[in-house]
Scaffold this active site. Structure first.
Site, PDB file in Angstrom:
ATOM      1  N   HIS A  91       0.855  -1.175   0.000  1.00 44.28           N
ATOM      2  CA  HIS A  91       0.000   0.000   0.000  1.00 44.28           C
ATOM      3  C   HIS A  91       0.896   1.231   0.000  1.00 44.28           C
ATOM      4  O   HIS A  91       2.079   1.168   0.359  1.00 44.28           O
ATOM      5  CB  HIS A  91      -0.896   0.017   1.244  1.00 44.28           C
ATOM      6  N   CYS A 126      -0.011   2.741  -4.346  1.00 47.01           N
ATOM      7  CA  CYS A 126      -0.703   4.001  -4.592  1.00 47.01           C
ATOM      8  C   CYS A 126       0.187   5.161  -4.175  1.00 47.01           C
ATOM      9  O   CYS A 126       1.061   5.027  -3.313  1.00 47.01           O
ATOM     10  CB  CYS A 126      -2.012   4.055  -3.809  1.00 47.01           C
TER      11      CYS A 126
END
Length: 311
Positions: A129, A171
């Site tokens: 992430h 991301c």
């Protein structure tokens, strides 16, 4: 189904300041020897990185379970395909799953202390992430530059004047890349290639001064402040496309003595992700969205990627 590597409606407290954000004060050398040292900067005619006996070390940091984040289903596909791709080029591949920040920090410093003098390059792949300017370890987020700081020229002498390559699947924010349609009408242009240039004279031993941040390439799965997509069955768009392009090269061009130019391959990855992929999910906010990989480069020469004997 496609997912983003950061929750669209994530809580606001996920970016608390942590020990990885501690600002390190840069110290200017003040010793008498440093003050007397003369540094000379000069031009060079070398335009291609040295062809060394070994491909080099390649680390893979794979994160499926991250504290406070949704499980990254499908990341095993990315980990395995990246491992096989790097092995096909002869890299010494080392895979690590769900490390804490402290474990990552220790690992990177240990690898930076190894002898890379006989290696073409160094590769680090991170799958996790992320948010703006940060990626996640198992237990916390940390600034993305902590990945390459141990390998900068003043920290890792045996990687000076060698490519240091970082692939980051994560991301980088909460914006979504919308699709833009266009119509193309163009003619194919061709040109004749002139005669091959004469072989350069044998280089003489010369000492050069270069920036400590030279010879790095950081390849992100998505544009700054944007989402990165991962299919729960097939893996992430970026890693899967990157490996397909590299695998084709390993079966063809990279087997040749001259190898294949890395930046040409990465541009092909950009094109493949940009043109061929689009999100397909029941979440309307995430549906029919695009993704644009991009790289930051301080490479000072052409890097020819070659298949090397297994180490």
């Amino acid at each position: 189904m496609d997912e983003a590597d950061l929750s669209l409606f994530g809580s606001k407290n996920k970016h608390k300041k942590d020990k990885a954000d501690a600002t390190q004060i840069a110290k200017t050398p003040t010793s008498e020897a440093d003050l007397r040292r003369i540094i000379i900067s000069r031009p060079t005619t070398d335009d291609t990185y040295e062809n060394c006996p070994r491909a080099g070390i390649a680390l893979i940091l794979n994160h499926k379970d991250v504290k406070g984040q949704k499980q990254r289903v499908g990341t095993e596909r990315d980990r395995d395909v990246m491992q096989n791709t790097l092995l096909s080029f002869g890299f010494d591949v080392r895979v690590y799953n769900d490390l804490t920040f402290e474990e990552i920090n220790k690992l990177l410093k240990e690898v930076a202390r190894e002898d890379h003098s006989q290696n073409d390059s160094f590769v680090l792949t991170v799958m996790s992430h992320g948010s703006e300017g940060k990626v996640y370890a198992k237990d916390m987020a940390y600034p993305v530059e902590r990945l390459w700081n141990p390998f900068l020229g003043d920290n890792c002498k045996t990687l000076v004047n060698k490519p240091k390559i970082f692939f980051i699947q994560a991301c980088r924010g909460e914006n979504l890349e919308k699709a833009v349609e266009y119509v193309s009408t163009f003619a194919v242009m061709t040109r004749d290639l002139g005669p091959a240039p004469a072989a350069p004279a044998a280089p003489q031993p010369v000492t050069y001064a270069i920036p400590s941040t030279a010879d790095m390439l950081v390849y992100y799965s998505t544009f700054e402040k944007y989402f990165s997509f991962r299919n729960v069955d097939d893996g992430s768009w970026f890693i899967q496309c990157l490996c397909r392009i590299l695998d084709l090269a390993a079966c063809d061009e990279a087997l040749r003595p001259e190898g294949v130019e890395l930046l040409r391959l990465l541009t092909a990855v950009n094109r493949k992700v940009a043109y061929e992929y689009q999100s397909n999910t029941k979440n309307e906010a995430l549906n029919q969205m695009k993704e644009m990989p991009n790289f930051m480069s301080t490479l000072t020469k052409t890097f020819q990627l070659r298949v090397k004997p297994k180490t």
